[in-house]
Each structure stands twice: as structure tokens, then as C-alpha cells.
Design a protein around this motif. Structure first.
Motif, PDB file in Angstrom:
ATOM      1  N   UNK A   1     -16.812  -0.459   4.464  1.00 58.70           N
ATOM      2  CA  UNK A   1     -16.651  -1.189   3.202  1.00 58.70           C
ATOM      3  C   UNK A   1     -17.115  -0.333   2.040  1.00 58.70           C
ATOM      4  N   UNK A   2     -16.359  -0.392   0.956  1.00 60.46           N
ATOM      5  CA  UNK A   2     -16.669   0.383  -0.244  1.00 60.46           C
ATOM      6  C   UNK A   2     -16.606  -0.552  -1.449  1.00 60.46           C
ATOM      7  N   UNK A   3     -17.659  -0.539  -2.261  1.00 60.05           N
ATOM      8  CA  UNK A   3     -17.654  -1.283  -3.519  1.00 60.05           C
ATOM      9  C   UNK A   3     -16.952  -0.439  -4.583  1.00 60.05           C
ATOM     10  N   UNK A   4     -16.002  -1.043  -5.265  1.00 58.97           N
ATOM     11  CA  UNK A   4     -15.150  -0.269  -6.171  1.00 58.97           C
ATOM     12  C   UNK A   4     -15.048  -0.931  -7.541  1.00 58.97           C
TER      13      UNK A   4
ATOM     14  N   UNK B   1       5.796  -0.446  -5.373  1.00 62.16           N
ATOM     15  CA  UNK B   1       4.505   0.041  -5.877  1.00 62.16           C
ATOM     16  C   UNK B   1       3.608  -1.103  -6.348  1.00 62.16           C
ATOM     17  N   UNK B   2       4.205  -2.156  -6.910  1.00 61.39           N
ATOM     18  CA  UNK B   2       3.404  -3.262  -7.416  1.00 61.39           C
ATOM     19  C   UNK B   2       2.821  -4.128  -6.306  1.00 61.39           C
ATOM     20  N   UNK B   3       3.377  -4.044  -5.102  1.00 68.18           N
ATOM     21  CA  UNK B   3       2.911  -4.918  -4.022  1.00 68.18           C
ATOM     22  C   UNK B   3       2.249  -4.172  -2.867  1.00 68.18           C
ATOM     23  N   UNK B   4       2.474  -2.837  -2.766  1.00 64.86           N
ATOM     24  CA  UNK B   4       1.953  -2.134  -1.596  1.00 64.86           C
ATOM     25  C   UNK B   4       1.211  -0.839  -1.909  1.00 64.86           C
ATOM     26  N   UNK B   5       1.260  -0.343  -3.163  1.00 67.09           N
ATOM     27  CA  UNK B   5       0.714   0.984  -3.451  1.00 67.09           C
ATOM     28  C   UNK B   5      -0.532   0.900  -4.329  1.00 67.09           C
ATOM     29  N   UNK B   6      -1.423   1.862  -4.143  1.00 67.98           N
ATOM     30  CA  UNK B   6      -2.616   1.977  -4.988  1.00 67.98           C
ATOM     31  C   UNK B   6      -2.893   3.447  -5.273  1.00 67.98           C
ATOM     32  N   UNK B   7      -3.639   3.695  -6.335  1.00 68.59           N
ATOM     33  CA  UNK B   7      -4.192   5.011  -6.642  1.00 68.59           C
ATOM     34  C   UNK B   7      -5.715   4.902  -6.535  1.00 68.59           C
ATOM     35  N   UNK B   8      -6.359   5.989  -6.160  1.00 71.23           N
ATOM     36  CA  UNK B   8      -7.822   6.012  -6.082  1.00 71.23           C
ATOM     37  C   UNK B   8      -8.319   7.267  -6.783  1.00 71.23           C
ATOM     38  N   UNK B   9      -9.611   7.249  -7.166  1.00 73.80           N
ATOM     39  CA  UNK B   9     -10.165   8.450  -7.786  1.00 73.80           C
ATOM     40  C   UNK B   9     -10.823   9.346  -6.741  1.00 73.80           C
ATOM     41  N   UNK B  10     -11.272  10.523  -7.163  1.00 77.91           N
ATOM     42  CA  UNK B  10     -11.835  11.506  -6.233  1.00 77.91           C
ATOM     43  C   UNK B  10     -13.110  10.992  -5.568  1.00 77.91           C
ATOM     44  N   UNK B  11     -13.914  10.234  -6.312  1.00 76.44           N
ATOM     45  CA  UNK B  11     -15.146   9.689  -5.731  1.00 76.44           C
ATOM     46  C   UNK B  11     -14.830   8.726  -4.589  1.00 76.44           C
TER      47      UNK B  11
ATOM     48  N   UNK C   1     -14.522   9.497   3.019  1.00 75.83           N
ATOM     49  CA  UNK C   1     -14.553  10.596   3.977  1.00 75.83           C
ATOM     50  C   UNK C   1     -13.180  11.108   4.364  1.00 75.83           C
ATOM     51  N   UNK C   2     -12.194  10.958   3.469  1.00 70.93           N
ATOM     52  CA  UNK C   2     -10.827  11.379   3.794  1.00 70.93           C
ATOM     53  C   UNK C   2     -10.612  12.859   3.460  1.00 70.93           C
ATOM     54  N   UNK C   3      -9.936  13.552   4.346  1.00 70.49           N
ATOM     55  CA  UNK C   3      -9.477  14.911   4.053  1.00 70.49           C
ATOM     56  C   UNK C   3      -8.046  14.900   3.527  1.00 70.49           C
ATOM     57  N   UNK C   4      -7.247  13.935   4.031  1.00 70.53           N
ATOM     58  CA  UNK C   4      -5.862  13.773   3.555  1.00 70.53           C
ATOM     59  C   UNK C   4      -5.703  12.326   3.094  1.00 70.53           C
ATOM     60  N   UNK C   5      -6.003  12.041   1.836  1.00 72.90           N
ATOM     61  CA  UNK C   5      -6.010  10.649   1.361  1.00 72.90           C
ATOM     62  C   UNK C   5      -4.616  10.015   1.257  1.00 72.90           C
ATOM     63  N   UNK C   6      -3.584  10.820   0.972  1.00 72.53           N
ATOM     64  CA  UNK C   6      -2.253  10.239   0.773  1.00 72.53           C
ATOM     65  C   UNK C   6      -1.774   9.601   2.074  1.00 72.53           C
ATOM     66  N   UNK C   7      -1.363   8.339   1.962  1.00 70.64           N
ATOM     67  CA  UNK C   7      -0.883   7.614   3.123  1.00 70.64           C
ATOM     68  C   UNK C   7      -1.945   6.780   3.808  1.00 70.64           C
TER      69      UNK C   7
END
Length: 796
Positions: free
Chosen positions: A520-523, A553-563, A569-575
């Protein structure tokens, strides 16, 4: 005898006008500072104590224990806590809920957004806000409204407003009848209102147990006298766990929690204003911290102490000139206790004059002090009996501190040595020199503190935020459909002065998401569209932006920041897949946004997630980029376009860079306070150094004469005399440098992004102290150097 003391004291003061002026001036500055700080502290500790039942009123607070063990306290509760606790706990006599919200008010063709408080109908029986007209029970009618005298004057031009109507936008503009007019809320009240509306709860909300976990208002309870607060806390927790058992089970299962970690406790109304954890920043007003009172009280204490030290030094510096007077008084039968009383009398006369001047200075500085402290203090506070007694005590203590030691020293002179011309002050003036060292330790400490705040504030305000906030106008409208959003965007972009438009959610929301199957991550949660990132020039470091022509994109996609990526702990965040609880669903990461300071630099960058706005709209805010060359024309066009698309909505705007700058208002005020304190301490310290230099020159008059007869130059004499004081200043700097370094670094630890202390800051502070001190001392040193040696040798 008393008349003789007074006459002698007055003559001495008029005979030595310069010294009297310096003494009175130094003391009056210290006392004026003390008066202002006492007013501030008195206001801070008096918050909410004007209510008759203040000692029995408590707020229902909550504490949430997170899975990592961190505890978060808050003052918000919901609909159910008040009525459920009142029904089950016998110690609770009454409850009242206060919900701050916003309502549009229409007056003629003008519409403005006004903060209003929705309250239970017994509000005026629990809290003692006086009514100018109307009755306390006026809120019992569904469409009744209570307003303050200022609001009455603004709406109707008079306080005689009972029975008149106001158009409020509550499910459309409907008339509300004014049933009472209240006096303006006191300055020292955590509850401040201009408009009160009845808090109406729908029956279905009363029976909905999920409302135990809906926090959006303040609930206050009145306990019966002698009720045990700790026992009530335990009973509240028991009622909550019993009443909400099924809902607790449902929530822990839904969010995969080991336990809910939610508990309730009572907080005294009079403790809210200065509370660090559950303060007055949750729907209430003027939240503060005790550190401000402690720091300002410390500044006032040191300034007043330094003023008293100066009095001692100046009085002792003049002792040689009064030696014959003291000797003659002793020869003709004067007793030591009589001399002590005489010198103490002079001290109290100076203190009385200083007090009168201090009140004048404090009154003149009060508007500036109010601006710095964000207060509305007035000298009517001085009419308080306890405060008046406090000032009398301050006067007596100051008079004794300033006059007692000089009186003992002067009254101990031996008349034979004085009258035979063999008298010289004994010792090496260790006390006076120690006091001067102490003064300049404080002076250099405050200079370093001011430098630290100045450079840290400059760092915060000049640091790159990671996005472009220049010429960015923020316009809010909470209720917008997708069609209205698109229409407003098109209307704005018709004009070439508008360089870009991006809708987004109002403010920043927080939530918890799940990644990697369970972590879990607080965002920080943002809702934007595809134009938001390009408009603010926020780079995408990996993947892509939202695509306006891609509905998924409006129902299934998100963007995240580097933090976010680092914490996941992702090395390949896309997907990667992210599970969001509200609204529930799994979302795919399509892009990584470069870290940027979406909050002030006083807060660390946290994980951030962006969702694309859905077809429902309701984002709440527009970011509008305008041309730099003509702000007035751009703003006028934005307002016209807004009123065209949203004719019934109030219009207001803010510049994003100004909003960002306001995030550091607290630091700016502290910088100004420290600057003011440093200037006062340096000024008063120089007065003390002036007194010590006079004493030194008078003691060494014969030595100076001999040196000049033997061929010493004016420069050489001045250098020798100034050298003694240079030693004192160097000792002060040696003491203050490590202390100020430790204090500055400890203070900077509160900032996640901060400056690094450099040696030159301490060197510059030392140079300033040395320069000012030498200017003070050099006057008497040069004067002694150019004096005729024959006169000093003949008189010695």
C-alpha cells in the motif's frame, strides 16, 4: 527626607541629560517590546475562554493509527458522533456540530461566494456569541439565517436586518430569512463566522452507519460538571466499536486491513488554539503553536534583560562623577541604607519615565506588530485586571533589577578616600565586562538566526519547482459539466492572449493505492486532462501522456511521478497495475512524470498519481496561461468568458506564482520578527558598550595623560583603549558561533529542502558586530586621545 531624595534625583537627571536620555531610551525600548509580547501571549492563551461553559466544552477528536505505526490526530468528525455519543453517555449534557462550507449569495446582479457555517439549532446555548437583535432559537426554521453585524451592513447597509431575506444558492437560489444579527466574533475565538445556517441532516443519513467514517465537520460536546474526561473517552470508544461493528468489519475486509486503528478522544475547547496535533486548522480559525509564544517571550525577555544591564553599566560608569556627593553625604551622617534608597528612587523614577515612553512607543508600533503577528490587538487589552497587575509587577522587577546592584556598589564607597582624592573604582569590572560579552553573544546569535532565515527563505522562493508557474491564472468553479468545461476552453482560446487552458481537480486529494499485489502506498491524487502537463511544462520521463482521442485513458490509465516508482520498487513502471480503492478499479501505468514540487518546499515530494478526467466533468479548477505583456487585458477577457459560460457562478482568480509565494508567509514573518529583535538587541547592546567605554576612559584618564606626555599618538591611544573592547567582542563571537551553528542546523532540520550553513555567514555576522561595536567605542577612544594631558594629570 523623601522630598530631598526626589529633588536630588531630578537635579541629577537634568544635569546629565544625555545619560538620562540613553537610560530612558534603552529601558523604554525594552519595556515596549515586553508590553507588545505580553499582549500577544495574553491573546494566545485567552482563546475561547470567553464562553461561560468553556471549561466544560470539548471537541470530539479522532486518532488514526496507520499500519506502519504512525499516529495521526485530527479534529474532524461526522454526522453521527454527536447524537450517538449523547444518547449513550450520561456525562454528555449536549452536543453541537459546526460545519464550514461555501454558499453563493446573490445581491442584485452580483454573486459572491461566502464562507458559511452550518450549525445545530442549540449553537447559541452552548457558545456565548452575543446577539444584537433576534433570538437564539432563530435557527430552528429550515430557511433561517443568522448573520454578523459586518455582514448585515454589507448586505443591507444596516444592522437592522431581522426579517429581511437573502438569496442563497442551496439547490438553486432561494430566499433565506434573517432571524438574528450577532455581534462580530471576538478576535480570540477559534470559531469565527459571518453567516450561520441550520445543519439539516436527512433521515437516511441518521441511520447510515457508514457515516461513522465520514469526517467533514467539528462536533463539540458539553460535559456535566465534575465529569471524568478519561472515562468519557473510554465510553466513546466502546460506543463506537459496538455501534459500528458491522461497518468496521466491512471496511477492514474491503481494504485488507489488520485492524481499523481508529479511536476517539475529547479535546478541551481552550486547548485547540495552541494544539500541535489537532489544532484549529480543520474548519476553525487562527490555529497557532506555543513555539511562537515561547520564542517571542524569549526575545522580549532578553531585550528587557539587556536594557537592565545597560542601566547598571551606565550607572556605574557615572559613579566617579558622583563620588564626592556620596562622600559628603556619608561624612555629614548619611547612612548606607539612605543612599541605597536614594539610588533605588532614581532607578524607579527612570523606570517610570521609561514606562510612559514605552507605552507611547508600543502604541505607535502596534500596527506593525499586528501585521507581523497576524493579530488585531489593541490597547484595550491593558484594561484587563490581571494584565494591569502584571505590568505593575514588571515595573517593580525592572526597577529593582536595574537599580539594586548600582545602589549597593555606590553606597559602599569610602568617604575618606573619596574626599582625599585617592578613590578609584576597585576591581577590573568583571561583571560589567561579562554583561557586555553576554549582550554581544545574543546580538551575534540573532544576526546569524536572521541570516539563516533570510537565506532559507530566499532558497525556498527561488528554487526551481519543476514546472512553470509564471503568468498562470487559477480560476475556480466547483460544479461544471463536461460540456461547460469544453465550452469555456473554446471561448478562452478564441483570444490570442490566452496561450493555453487546462482543467484539473480543485486542490490536492489524498488516498491509498495498492501495488505489486498487496503493497500500500499513500499518494497525492490528481485529476487532469491531456493538456495539463504540457501547459505547466512538466516533462514525462518515461512512457506517454494521456491521449485525448483514446477513450480508454479516462477509465483504465494513470500517470505516476518518479517518487511513486521508487516507493513501489519498480524497474519497469510502464504497464504496471495499480489498484485504486475509491473509485474502485485497476489502472495501468502509461507514463512516468518527472518529480515536481506540487506542494510548498516545506513539504517533501510524495508519491503522486494522475487520472484523466472522466466524461462527468466536475473538475473544479482551470489553469489558464496568459501572455506576459498585458495582464489587465487577459484578466478582463477571462472574466468576460467566465460570466458568459457560468452566469450564475461567482468569479475570482489567483496567480499561481503568488499562491506559491504565500506558502512561505510564516517564514517571512519570522524573518521580520528576528530582524526587528536583532536590531533592538544590537542597538541596546551598543548603549551598554557606550557606558562601559565611559567608565574605562574615566578610570584610565591618568594613564592616557602619561602616555600622551611620553609621545603617544592619538591613533596609538585610541588603538590601546579600543583593544580591550575588541577582546570582549572576540570572546562573545567565540561563544556565540558554536551555539548559533547548532541552533541554526537544528532549525533547518525541519525543512526537507534546505540551505547548508557556510563559514562566511558567521564571519559576516562577526564583522557586523565588530564594526558596530567599534563605531560605538571609537568615539570615546578618540575623544580621550585628543584630550589635553595636562588637565587629566592635574586633576588626578
Amino acid at each position: 527626607m523623601l522630598r530631598n531624595y526626589i529633588t536630588t534625583s531630578v537635579r541629577n537627571l537634568f544635569r546629565n541629560k544625555a545619560y538620562a536620555f540613553i537610560n530612558i531610551g534603552g529601558l523604554s525600548l525594552g519595556l515596549a517590546c515586553a508590553i507588545l509580547i505580553i499582549l500577544y501571549v495574553k491573546d494566545e492563551v485567552s482563546y475561547d475562554r470567553f464562553h461561560r461553559q468553556a471549561g466544560q466544552i470539548y471537541r470530539v477528536d479522532r486518532e488514526i493509527t496507520r499500519e506502519n505505526g504512525n499516529k495521526v490526530k485530527g479534529g474532524y468528525s461526522g454526522y453521527l458522533q454527536g447524537p450517538r455519543f449523547k444518547a449513550s453517555i450520561s456525562e454528555i449534557a449536549a452536543f453541537v456540530r459546526v460545519q464550514e462550507t461555501q454558499v453563493d449569495i446573490k445581491r442584485g446582479s452580483n454573486i459572491q461566494t461566502q464562507k458559511v457555517s452550518r450549525v445545530d439549532t442549540n449553537f447559541f446555548s452552548v457558545f456565548n456569541f452575543p446577539l444584537l437583535s433576534g433570538t437564539p432559537g432563530g435557527l430552528k426554521e429550515p430557511r433561517s439565517v443568522v448573520i454578523t453585524e459586518d455582514m448585515a451592513k454589507a448586505q443591507f447597509g444596516t444592522t437592522d436586518a431581522v426579517g429581511k431575506t437573502m438569496l442563497l444558492n442551496v439547490d438553486g437560489f432561494v430566499p433565506y430569512v434573517v432571524t438574528a444579527v450577532a455581534a462580530n466574533c471576538p478576535q480570540n475565538s477559534s470559531i469565527k463566522f459571518q453567516v450561520l445556517l441550520p445543519l439539516n441532516m436527512a433521515p437516511e443519513e441518521e441511520n447510515k452507519n457508514e457515516n461513522w467514517f465520514s469526517f467533514f465537520l467539528n462536533t463539540f460536546v458539553v460535559l456535566y460538571p465534575h465529569a471524568d474526561v478519561k472515562a468519557v473517552d473510554a465510553k466513546m470508544q466502546q460506543v463506537f466499536e459496538t455501534d459500528a461493528r458491522q461497518t468496521i468489519i466491512s471496511i477492514t475486509q474491503k481494504y485488507n486491513l489488520k485492524n481499523l486503528g481508529l479511536s476517539y478522544f475529547l479535546q478541551s475547547l481552550t486547548d485547540i488554539h495552541l494544539s500541535k496535533e489537532a489544532g484549529a486548522n480543520e474548519g476553525l480559525s487562527d490555529g497557532s503553536e506555543p513555539i511562537y509564544s515561547y520564542a517571542l517571550s524569549g526575545i522580549a525577555f532578553f531585550i528587557l534583560l539587556i536594557a537592565c544591564i545597560n542601566f547598571v553599566n551606565l550607572t556605574l560608569a557615572r559613579s566617579l562623577k558622583r563620588a564626592k556627593e556620596i562622600g559628603i553625604r556619608k561624612v555629614i551622617g548619611g547612612q548606607r541604607n539612605q543612599l541605597v534608597l536614594q539610588f533605588l528612587g532614581e532607578s524607579f523614577m527612570l523606570c517610570l519615565a521609561s514606562f510612559v515612553l514605552a507605552i507611547v512607543i508600543a502604541q505607535a508600533l502596534l500596527p506593525v506588530f499586528n501585521r507581523l503577528s497576524n493579530k488585531a490587538l489593541s490597547f484595550s487589552y491593558l484594561l484587563d485586571t490581571k494584565l494591569f497587575l502584571g505590568y505593575i509587577a514588571l515595573f517593580l522587577v525592572t526597577g529593582l533589577l536595574a537599580g539594586f546592584y548600582p545602589a549597593l556598589v555606590l553606597s559602599n564607597y569610602q568617604p575618606v578616600k573619596i574626599l582625599y582624592g585617592r578613590f578609584m573604582p576597585a576591581g577590573k569590572n568583571w561583571l560589567q565586562k561579562s554583561l557586555v560579552v553576554f549582550q554581544f553573544v545574543l546580538a551575534s546569535f540573532f544576526i546569524v538566526a536572521t541570516f539563516t532565515l533570510f537565506f532559507q527563505l530566499n532558497y525556498l522562493s527561488s528554487q526551481q519547482l519543476g514546472y512553470d508557474d509564471s503568468n498562470l491564472v487559477m480560476v475556480s468553479n466547483l460544479n461544471m459539466s463536461t460540456r461547460e468545461i469544453e465550452l469555456f476552453e473554446r471561448e478562452l482560446l478564441k483570444n490570442p492572449v490566452i496561450q493555453g487552458v487546462a482543467p484539473k481537480n480543485s486542490g490536492t486529494s489524498g488516498t491509498t493505492v495498492k501495488v505489486n499485489g498487496g503493497t500500500k502506498i499513500n499518494i497525492a491524487y490528481e485529476t487532469v486532462n491531456s493538456s495539463y502537463l504540457p501547459l505547466l511544462k512538466i516533462p514525462i520521463v518515461e512512457g506517454r501522456n494521456f491521449l485525448p482521442d483514446f477513450p480508454a485513458d479516462s477509465s483504465h490509465s494513470v500517470l505516476v511521478n518518479e517518487t511513486f516508482v521508487k516507493e513501489a520498487g519498480w524497474k519497469t513502471p510502464i504497464g504496471q497495475t495499480i489498484h485504486i480503492y475509491e473509485p474502485a478499479g485497476d489502472f495501468i501505468v502509461v507514463g512516468v512524470v518527472k518529480d515536481h514540487h506540487y506542494k510548498a518546499l516545506t513539504e517533501k515530494i510524495e508519491p503522486q498519481l494522475f487520472r484523466m478526467s472522466s466524461a462527468d466533468g466536475f473538475l473544479g479548477m482551470f489553469y489558464i496561461k496568459i501572455a506576459a505583456h498585458d495582464n489587465a487585458k487577459s484578466l478582463a477577457y477571462i472574466e468576460a468568458a467566465f460570466k458568459k459560460v457560468f452566469p450564475l457562478a461567482p468569479y475570482s482568480y489567483h496567480f499561481k506564482d503568488q499562491v506559491n509565494a504565500e506558502s512561505y508567509d510564516a517564514e517571512k514573518k519570522w524573518k521580520e520578527m528576528l530582524q526587528f529583535g536583532a536590531l533592538l538587541i544590537i542597538f541596546i547592546s551598543c548603549i551598554g558598550l557606550f557606558g562601559l567605554s565611559v567608565l574605562s576612559m574615566e578610570k584610565r584618564a591618568k594613564e592616557i595623560g602619561i602616555r600622551k606626555v611620553l609621545g603617544a599618538s592619538v591613533r596609538g591611544v585610541a588603538t590601546i583603549l579600543s583593544g580591550d573592547f575588541l577582546k570582549l567582542i572576540f570572546i562573545a563571537l567565540l561563544i556565540s558561533t558554536p551555539l548559533s551553528w547548532l541552533a541554526a542546523n537544528r532549525w533547518l532540520e525541519n525543512y526537507p529542502y534546505r540551505i547548508t550553513m557556510s563559514w562566511w555567514m558567521f564571519a559576516l555576522a562577526g564583522f557586523i558586530v565588530l564594526f558596530i561595536a567599534m563605531l560605538t567605542v571609537s568615539f570615546h577612544a578618540i575623544k580621550a586621545g585628543i584630550a589635553n594631558p595636562v588637565r587629566s594629570l592635574r586633576s588626578q
